[in-house]
Enzyme design. Structure first.
Site, mmCIF file in Angstrom:
data_model
loop_
_atom_site.group_PDB
_atom_site.id
_atom_site.type_symbol
_atom_site.label_atom_id
_atom_site.label_comp_id
_atom_site.label_asym_id
_atom_site.label_seq_id
_atom_site.Cartn_x
_atom_site.Cartn_y
_atom_site.Cartn_z
ATOM 1 N N GLY A 184 3.189 4.558 -8.204
ATOM 2 C CA GLY A 184 2.002 3.747 -8.509
ATOM 3 C C GLY A 184 1.228 3.456 -7.250
ATOM 4 N N ASN A 185 0.357 2.486 -7.310
ATOM 5 C CA ASN A 185 -0.369 2.060 -6.104
ATOM 6 C C ASN A 185 -0.655 0.563 -6.198
ATOM 7 O OD1 ASN A 185 -3.119 1.644 -7.314
ATOM 8 N ND2 ASN A 185 -2.848 3.816 -7.802
ATOM 9 N N HIS A 186 -1.275 0.024 -5.141
ATOM 10 C CA HIS A 186 -1.424 -1.438 -5.049
ATOM 11 C C HIS A 186 -2.615 -2.014 -5.807
ATOM 12 C CE1 HIS A 186 1.822 -1.961 -2.285
ATOM 13 N NE2 HIS A 186 1.330 -1.074 -1.452
#
Ligand code: CTP
Length: 397
Positions: free
Chosen positions: A206-208
């Site tokens: 995923g990412n932030h």
């Protein structure tokens, strides 16, 4: 931004009247046509000359001078918005009970336009039950009250009752005009948040992205009257009310939802942080920790913005985002062309306070006509307003 808007500013007897000068300046600078009406006691706090110079219009105070009668009915009908700033305790009480003993009160009682109030008084007056009751009465008339600030008061005491700062009042005025349903009937697609690409049933890449920027965009579009569809990856932010939300997990889910929804849309704003790669064969069972190293084969996801750029028909407006760490402008302009977008919103991770997870953002907008607009660091809701305003301007040059 306020070009052609007619604003009638009522100035009453309060020390905060000195701030009316800055307010008039901000309004006039934004293109508004401002006429000022003062109460006689306001003249003790700020001169009519200052306000007439800044507003470029005559400032009226009295119902009649030696030879002339001020046409309060026409003034009340002229305005698109009547703004009382500062609104003293005394004038507030008169407004609540309909007392007509000066020009400002007769203009107010004749006004057919919406009314906005910026009260200013000492804390004890502000909290008095009579003031509470008057304020409730004015709210029941549909008047919009701009909240007072907490801070140093004219009495020297610290407390509630300070008039909102001119910049904040200006923002309320701007929102009032923007909020006036400029996108009523428009269908807008917004993407937000990250995507999660599964590795196995319990793990993902995923990412932030928090989704805050896209959600703020969806809210502002809704407030402008648009019919909003928000395709949102996994986020912890609550979904806004009054919109259609389509929750998705992976880039492939987001692609499918967007391609399905896009043909019906007038505008699409792609602010999601979509994974560029996904795991080729995610494991069906949880991967056990047997080996010393683990290789994952990643394959490119479909580029949603590019796909919509290819599907785009005449009359549709497509906005992409670019998150860059270097050669920002060059990369943003390349994305604008490559993905057939009409506008690209650039955030640079080099700007403090901008980007993932932050409540604020700093953007530069580029459009196909070569327009470039840089904005200072702002709260994401304010950034969303700038983006929507910029799209609106591009659609209505
Ligand atoms: N985007 C998309 N689908 C993808 C990847 C990105 O729709 N699979 C969209 C994003 O929502 C954004 C824009 O493309 O509006 C640019 O995203 P960004 O990650 O900055 O650029 P990429 O095209 O992925 O290029 P790169 O990662 O090489 O900078």
């Amino acid at each position: 931004m306020l070009k052609g808007k007619k604003i009638l500013l009522g100035v009453t007897g309060s020390i905060a009247a000195y701030k009316s000068a800055s307010l008039v300046r901000l309004l006039v600078k934004a293109g508004a046509d401002v006429k000022v009406v003062m109460t006689p006691s306001a003249e003790g706090f700020i001169s009519a000359l200052t306000l007439s110079t800044l507003s470029k219009n005559e400032v009226l105070t009295r119902i009649a001078t030696d030879h002339q009668w001020a046409n309060h009915v026409m003034l009340g009908r002229w305005a698109d918005l009547m703004l009382m700033a500062p609104l003293s305790c005394n004038t507030m009480a008169k407004m609540a009970s309909g007392i007509c003993d000066n020009l400002l009160m007769s203009v107010y009682l004749s006004a057919t336009c919406p009314v906005m109030l910026a009260p200013a008084m000492d804390e004890d007056m502000w909290k008095h039950p009579a003031t509470r009751r008057n304020l409730a009465t004015l709210e029941s008339f549909g008047h919009k009250v701009i909240p007072v600030n907490h801070g140093e008061l004219a009495s020297g005491l610290i407390g509630e009752g300070r008039m909102a700062e001119p910049e904040d009042i200006f923002q309320f005025v701007q929102d009032f005009f923007l909020n006036s349903q400029i996108w009523a009937g428009k269908k807008v697609l917004v993407t937000a948040g990250p995507t999660y690409e599964p590795i196995d049933p319990v793990r993902f890449i995923g990412n932030h992205s928090s989704g805050k920027m896209g959600i703020a965009i969806a809210e502002v579009c809704r407030d402008r009257g648009a019919d909003v569809t928000l395709v949102c990856g996994p986020v912890s932010e609550p979904m806004p009310t009054g919109i259609k939300d389509i929750p998705v997990k992976t880039a492939a889910d987001m692609y499918e939802a967007c391609v399905k929804e896009f043909p019906e849309m007038d505008i699409a704003i792609m602010s999601a942080a979509v994974a560029d790669y996904t795991v080729l064969n995610p494991a069906g069972q949880k991967i056990k920790k047997k080996e010393d190293s683990l290789q994952l084969e990643l394959v490119k996801t479909k580029d949603i913005l590019r796909a919509l750029g290819e599907l785009k028909r005449d009359g549709q407006f497509l906005v992409g985002f670019a998150l860059e760490t270097n050669n920002e402008k060059e990369n943003a302009l390349a994305k604008l062309q490559a993905k057939n977008a009409d506008m690209i919103v650039l955030n640079s991770l080099n700007d403090a306070g901008a980007g993932f997870g932050q409540p604020t953002n700093k953007i530069i907008i580029f459009d196909r006509k070569g327009r470039e607009q840089s904005f200072p660091l702002k709260h994401k809701k304010a950034v969303a307003r700038d983006i929507i305003q910029s799209i609106h301007e591009a659609l209505h040059p």
